[in-house]
Design an enzyme around this catalytic site. Structure first.
Site, short mmCIF file in Angstrom:
data_model
loop_
_atom_site.label_atom_id
_atom_site.label_comp_id
_atom_site.label_asym_id
_atom_site.label_seq_id
_atom_site.Cartn_x
_atom_site.Cartn_y
_atom_site.Cartn_z
NE ARG A 252 -4.74 -26.28 -43.47
CZ ARG A 252 -6.18 -26.09 -43.70
NH1 ARG A 252 -6.51 -25.57 -44.93
NH2 ARG A 252 -7.12 -26.18 -42.63
CG HIS A 256 -6.63 -30.60 -43.98
ND1 HIS A 256 -5.92 -30.64 -43.09
CD2 HIS A 256 -7.01 -31.93 -44.26
CE1 HIS A 256 -5.47 -31.91 -42.62
NE2 HIS A 256 -6.09 -32.53 -43.39
CE1 TYR A 265 -10.80 -24.69 -42.57
CE2 TYR A 265 -12.01 -26.22 -44.07
CZ TYR A 265 -10.94 -25.62 -43.63
OH TYR A 265 -9.84 -26.35 -44.10
C1 TPP Z 1 -5.18 -40.84 -35.73
C2 TPP Z 1 -5.81 -40.03 -36.55
N1 TPP Z 1 -7.08 -39.57 -36.34
C3 TPP Z 1 -7.75 -38.75 -37.31
C4 TPP Z 1 -7.16 -38.41 -38.50
C5 TPP Z 1 -7.83 -37.61 -39.45
N2 TPP Z 1 -7.11 -36.20 -39.82
C6 TPP Z 1 -6.26 -35.86 -40.85
S1 TPP Z 1 -5.34 -34.54 -40.83
C7 TPP Z 1 -6.36 -34.17 -39.49
C8 TPP Z 1 -6.23 -32.92 -38.73
C9 TPP Z 1 -4.87 -32.55 -38.27
O1 TPP Z 1 -4.50 -31.27 -37.79
P1 TPP Z 1 -3.39 -30.72 -37.08
O2 TPP Z 1 -2.70 -31.51 -36.37
O3 TPP Z 1 -3.33 -29.40 -36.74
O4 TPP Z 1 -2.24 -30.66 -38.65
P2 TPP Z 1 -2.42 -29.84 -39.83
O5 TPP Z 1 -3.24 -30.75 -40.82
O6 TPP Z 1 -3.07 -28.72 -39.54
O7 TPP Z 1 -1.13 -29.61 -40.42
C10 TPP Z 1 -7.10 -35.36 -39.16
C11 TPP Z 1 -8.10 -35.13 -37.76
C12 TPP Z 1 -5.76 -38.82 -38.78
N3 TPP Z 1 -5.21 -38.59 -39.84
N4 TPP Z 1 -5.14 -39.67 -37.84
#
Ligand code: TPP
Length: 350
Positions: A252, A256, A265
């Protein structure tokens, strides 16, 4: 079928666009279409970010750097296949038929932005991490029971593989040999949590072995490798060959979300390393080397894509009627007291 303990790694284009793997048999117009979609994805991303900064869109999750991973996956599908996407997968949704103004409407907080046209096989984007993965498996199982020849791609991030939903879905899919592809865009971070803190396993793809199906690693910034790998997996799924886990290794390049500051980070050196692996530049170099592309084509394409995005934004603006009451409309038949209180605070007692 024997499952390899070590997932295969697929790459067709090196970072300079040179060919290092078996080229898929695609005519020039299909290659150019892939490139057009990647540039359209980047144009949308740039515009959405700008609109968010102007306060005209809500929180946005940039996809810059993941164009090959998203477009290569979506273009490998047939229209009857389904995508279960995440919040970041908007370009994959567009490439599978979602009209672009829906992306903007969603960002404007308008309910219609979440309504998927009947003919488009895209599930609403999941913001809850991994919760859509069992749903994707359920739909794929339904296809199997109905004898339909269609596959389902469940798309999610590296972070989602730490959720129970993913493991339950993978286990079920393996046992019932359902036509699903688990498509992990490993963009190296789950917000600020790096890949190394997500799992002690050598790869994410290797997790498939424990569930009894194949895992594959693919260079997620190489659109041809992504396309070929997803294509093979969905074809096998449709023919009754069961699930595959594909780990698309990507990065990415942006934040985020628009509420994040990635400089807290990750280092500039790390970002520069991945910038050199930019998927759009890589594919352009490949096309140029094959004399399918020129500087003039490049300028014309960017102009066309920016115009397409602008027209989608104009349509969204014309349609958007922001109704704050909608936030409270669809979740509860009988809202509990605290929700009614919130509603009256937001709506001024209306
Ligand atoms: C069930 C749940 N827990 C926590 C969150 C908060 N949250 C939003 S994005 C994220 C990280 C997700 O990372 P990844 O699966 O690697 O996807 P990326 O954003 O990198 O595409 C988190 C923990 C959420 N949206 N849903």
């Amino acid at each position: 079928m024997a499952i390899a303990a070590e997932p295969a790694y697929r790459r067709i284009l090196d970072i300079d666009g040179s060919v290092v793997g078996p080229l898929p048999d695609l005519p020039p117009e299909r290659l150019l279409d892939m490139y057009r979609w990647m540039v359209l994805a980047r144009s949308y991303d740039e515009r959405a970010l700008a609109l968010q900064r102007q306060g005209r869109l809500g929180t946005y999750s940039p996809l810059r750097g993941q164009e090959a991973a998203q477009i290569g996956m979506a273009l490998a599908l047939d229209p009857e296949d389904w995508i279960f996407p995440t919040y970041r997968d908007i370009a994959a949704c567009f490439a599978h038929g979602l009209p672009m103004e829906r992306g903007f409407l969603y960002g404007q907080g308008v309910g219609e932005g979440l309504v998927i046209p009947e003919t488009v096989n895209v599930w609403p984007r999941s913001i809850s991490i991994a919760t859509h993965v069992p749903h994707a498996v359920g739909m794929a199982w339904g296809f199997k029971l109905q004898g339909r020849r269609a596959a389902v791609v469940a798309s999610f991030g590296d972070g989602a593989t730490s959720k129970g939903d993913f493991h339950e879905a993978a286990n079920f899919a393996g046992v019932f040999a359902v036509p699903v592809v688990f498509y992990v865009q490993n963009n190296q971070y789950a917000i600020s949590v790096p890949r190394a803190r997500q799992t002690a396993a050598a790869s994410i793809a290797v997790k498939a072995v424990a569930y009894g199906f194949e895992g594959v690693r693919v260079d997620g910034n190489d659109i041809l490798a992504v396309w070929s790998t997803v294509r093979a997996a969905v074809e096998r799924a449709r023919q009754g060959g069961g699930p595959t886990l594909i780990e698309a290794e990507t990065y990415r390049l942006g934040a985020h979300t628009t509420a994040d500051d990635p400089t807290r980070y990750r280092s500039p050196e790390e970002v520069a390393y991945w910038q050199e692996r930019d998927p759009v530049t890589r594919f352009r170099r490949f096309l140029e080397a094959r004399r399918l592309w020129s500087v003039t084509d490049e300028e014309a394409l960017w102009e066309e894509c920016r115009r397409t995005v602008d027209e989608a934004w104009q349509r969204a603006e014309a349609l958007a009627e922001v109704r704050p009451a909608d936030v409270f409309r669809h979740a509860w038949a009988n809202p509990p007291e605290r929700v009614r209180e919130q509603a009256s605070r937001v709506l001024g007692g209306a």
